[in-house]
Design a protein around this motif. Structure first.
Motif, PDB file in Angstrom:
ATOM      1  N   VAL A  23       0.953  -1.211   0.076  1.00 55.94           N
ATOM      2  CA  VAL A  23      -0.028  -0.030  -0.038  1.00 55.94           C
ATOM      3  C   VAL A  23       0.762   1.204  -0.022  1.00 55.94           C
ATOM      4  CG1 VAL A  23      -1.540   1.289   1.078  1.00 55.94           C
ATOM      5  CG2 VAL A  23      -1.926  -1.111   1.279  1.00 55.94           C
ATOM      6  N   VAL A  24       0.643   2.265  -0.905  1.00 56.97           N
ATOM      7  CA  VAL A  24       1.235   3.358  -1.155  1.00 56.97           C
ATOM      8  C   VAL A  24       0.538   4.640  -0.836  1.00 56.97           C
ATOM      9  CG1 VAL A  24       2.717   4.914  -2.386  1.00 56.97           C
ATOM     10  CG2 VAL A  24       2.856   2.208  -2.807  1.00 56.97           C
ATOM     11  N   GLU A  25       0.962   5.756   0.116  1.00 54.12           N
ATOM     12  CA  GLU A  25       0.139   6.720   0.108  1.00 54.12           C
ATOM     13  C   GLU A  25       0.391   7.700  -0.820  1.00 54.12           C
ATOM     14  OE1 GLU A  25      -1.525   7.732   3.350  1.00 54.12           O
ATOM     15  OE2 GLU A  25      -1.070   5.467   3.954  1.00 54.12           O
ATOM     16  N   GLY A  26      -0.928   8.140  -1.358  1.00 58.78           N
ATOM     17  CA  GLY A  26      -1.001   9.110  -2.568  1.00 58.78           C
ATOM     18  C   GLY A  26      -0.707  10.455  -2.180  1.00 58.78           C
ATOM     19  N   HIS A  27      -1.357  11.126  -1.322  1.00 54.59           N
ATOM     20  CA  HIS A  27      -1.521  12.465  -1.378  1.00 54.59           C
ATOM     21  C   HIS A  27      -1.621  13.253  -2.460  1.00 54.59           C
ATOM     22  CE1 HIS A  27      -0.045  11.530   2.604  1.00 54.59           C
ATOM     23  NE2 HIS A  27       0.939  10.801   2.153  1.00 54.59           N
ATOM     24  N   TYR A  28      -2.934  13.070  -3.206  1.00 52.88           N
ATOM     25  CA  TYR A  28      -3.278  13.815  -4.411  1.00 52.88           C
ATOM     26  C   TYR A  28      -4.031  14.841  -4.330  1.00 52.88           C
ATOM     27  CZ  TYR A  28      -0.886   9.697  -6.651  1.00 52.88           C
ATOM     28  OH  TYR A  28       0.195   8.567  -6.797  1.00 52.88           O
ATOM     29  N   PRO A  29      -3.846  15.741  -4.925  1.00 53.39           N
ATOM     30  CA  PRO A  29      -4.924  17.161  -4.863  1.00 53.39           C
ATOM     31  C   PRO A  29      -6.222  16.788  -5.076  1.00 53.39           C
ATOM     32  CG  PRO A  29      -3.663  17.181  -6.984  1.00 53.39           C
ATOM     33  CD  PRO A  29      -3.048  16.127  -6.249  1.00 53.39           C
ATOM     34  N   GLU A  30      -7.130  17.403  -4.092  1.00 59.92           N
ATOM     35  CA  GLU A  30      -8.517  17.079  -4.465  1.00 59.92           C
ATOM     36  C   GLU A  30      -9.064  17.568  -5.757  1.00 59.92           C
ATOM     37  OE1 GLU A  30     -10.347  15.223  -2.513  1.00 59.92           O
ATOM     38  OE2 GLU A  30      -8.345  14.621  -1.472  1.00 59.92           O
ATOM     39  N   ASP A  31     -10.335  17.031  -6.202  1.00 58.35           N
ATOM     40  CA  ASP A  31     -10.896  17.481  -7.389  1.00 58.35           C
ATOM     41  C   ASP A  31     -10.232  17.354  -8.774  1.00 58.35           C
ATOM     42  OD1 ASP A  31     -13.005  18.472  -5.790  1.00 58.35           O
ATOM     43  OD2 ASP A  31     -12.141  20.421  -5.453  1.00 58.35           O
ATOM     44  N   ARG A  32      -9.520  16.331  -8.805  1.00 54.08           N
ATOM     45  CA  ARG A  32      -8.650  15.735 -10.006  1.00 54.08           C
ATOM     46  C   ARG A  32      -9.212  14.523 -10.345  1.00 54.08           C
ATOM     47  NH1 ARG A  32      -4.720  19.474 -12.164  1.00 54.08           N
ATOM     48  NH2 ARG A  32      -5.199  21.226 -10.732  1.00 54.08           N
ATOM     49  N   SER A  33      -8.979  14.168 -11.547  1.00 52.68           N
ATOM     50  CA  SER A  33      -9.343  12.818 -11.682  1.00 52.68           C
ATOM     51  C   SER A  33      -8.032  12.055 -12.247  1.00 52.68           C
ATOM     52  CB  SER A  33      -9.970  12.762 -13.344  1.00 52.68           C
ATOM     53  OG  SER A  33     -11.281  13.442 -13.396  1.00 52.68           O
ATOM     54  N   ILE A  34      -8.075  10.764 -11.598  1.00 46.24           N
ATOM     55  CA  ILE A  34      -6.988   9.828 -11.805  1.00 46.24           C
ATOM     56  C   ILE A  34      -7.417   8.727 -12.487  1.00 46.24           C
ATOM     57  CG2 ILE A  34      -7.905   8.726  -9.572  1.00 46.24           C
ATOM     58  CD1 ILE A  34      -4.927   8.769  -8.567  1.00 46.24           C
ATOM     59  N   ARG A  35      -6.066   7.709 -13.171  1.00 45.18           N
ATOM     60  CA  ARG A  35      -6.154   6.625 -13.691  1.00 45.18           C
ATOM     61  C   ARG A  35      -5.203   5.847 -13.522  1.00 45.18           C
ATOM     62  NH1 ARG A  35      -5.000   8.043 -20.379  1.00 45.18           N
ATOM     63  NH2 ARG A  35      -2.935   9.101 -19.711  1.00 45.18           N
ATOM     64  N   VAL A  36      -5.184   4.671 -13.866  1.00 44.17           N
ATOM     65  CA  VAL A  36      -4.006   3.676 -13.264  1.00 44.17           C
ATOM     66  C   VAL A  36      -3.798   2.796 -14.406  1.00 44.17           C
ATOM     67  CG1 VAL A  36      -4.375   3.867 -10.960  1.00 44.17           C
ATOM     68  CG2 VAL A  36      -5.409   2.123 -12.036  1.00 44.17           C
TER      69      VAL A  36
END
Length: 141
Positions: free
Chosen positions: A107-120
């Motif tokens: 498990v990796v902590e992301g700490h990504y900005p809110e209100d953004r879209s993400i894909r993997v």
């Protein structure tokens, strides 16, 4: 003395053949008596930012992003003695690559900005010959 040489030659031949047999792909019985080679399939999941590659439930690698806690889960049960590569892309930012680091589950902590879209996206390893999924669709965080 010839008997002794024959035993050594037979033992050496067995050692040389063993690695070659280990490289043979997994086969499954098709039901009609003809074995079929199991291919690695790679797909994305449509209900969450996730992607996986595998030949069966026991031979799979997967990456999943969970919005709650900004966590990236990397599953590495792919039997290739290599680390899984997971790639996360937040829209408007650069792509980040993560590794399973030899663990079955990381498990990796992301700490990504809110209100953004993400894909993997996930790959069976970091080598050029690795099988990779396509990108999951973008999901809003």
């Amino acid at each position: 003395m010839n008997v002794h040489r024959n035993r050594i030659a037979s033992a050496c031949a067995g050692v040389l053949i063993a690695p070659a047999l280990a490289a043979v792909p997994a086969v499954a019985d098709s039901g009609n008596g003809a074995p079929q080679v199991r291919k690695t399939t790679c797909e994305t999941v449509t209900v969450e930012p996730a992607a996986y590659c595998g030949t069966s439930a026991k031979n799979v690698t997967q990456v999943t992003y969970y919005d709650k806690g900004d966590k990236i889960h990397i599953l590495d049960k792919y039997n290739n003695d290599r680390w899984t590569k997971a790639i996360v892309h937040v829209q408007g930012h650069s792509k980040k690559k993560f590794s399973s680091k030899g663990k079955k589950h990381r498990v990796v902590e992301g700490h990504y900005p809110e209100d953004r879209s993400i894909r993997v996206k996930v790959c069976t390893s970091w080598t050029k010959k690795a099988k990779c999924s396509g990108w999951s669709r973008y999901f809003a965080t």
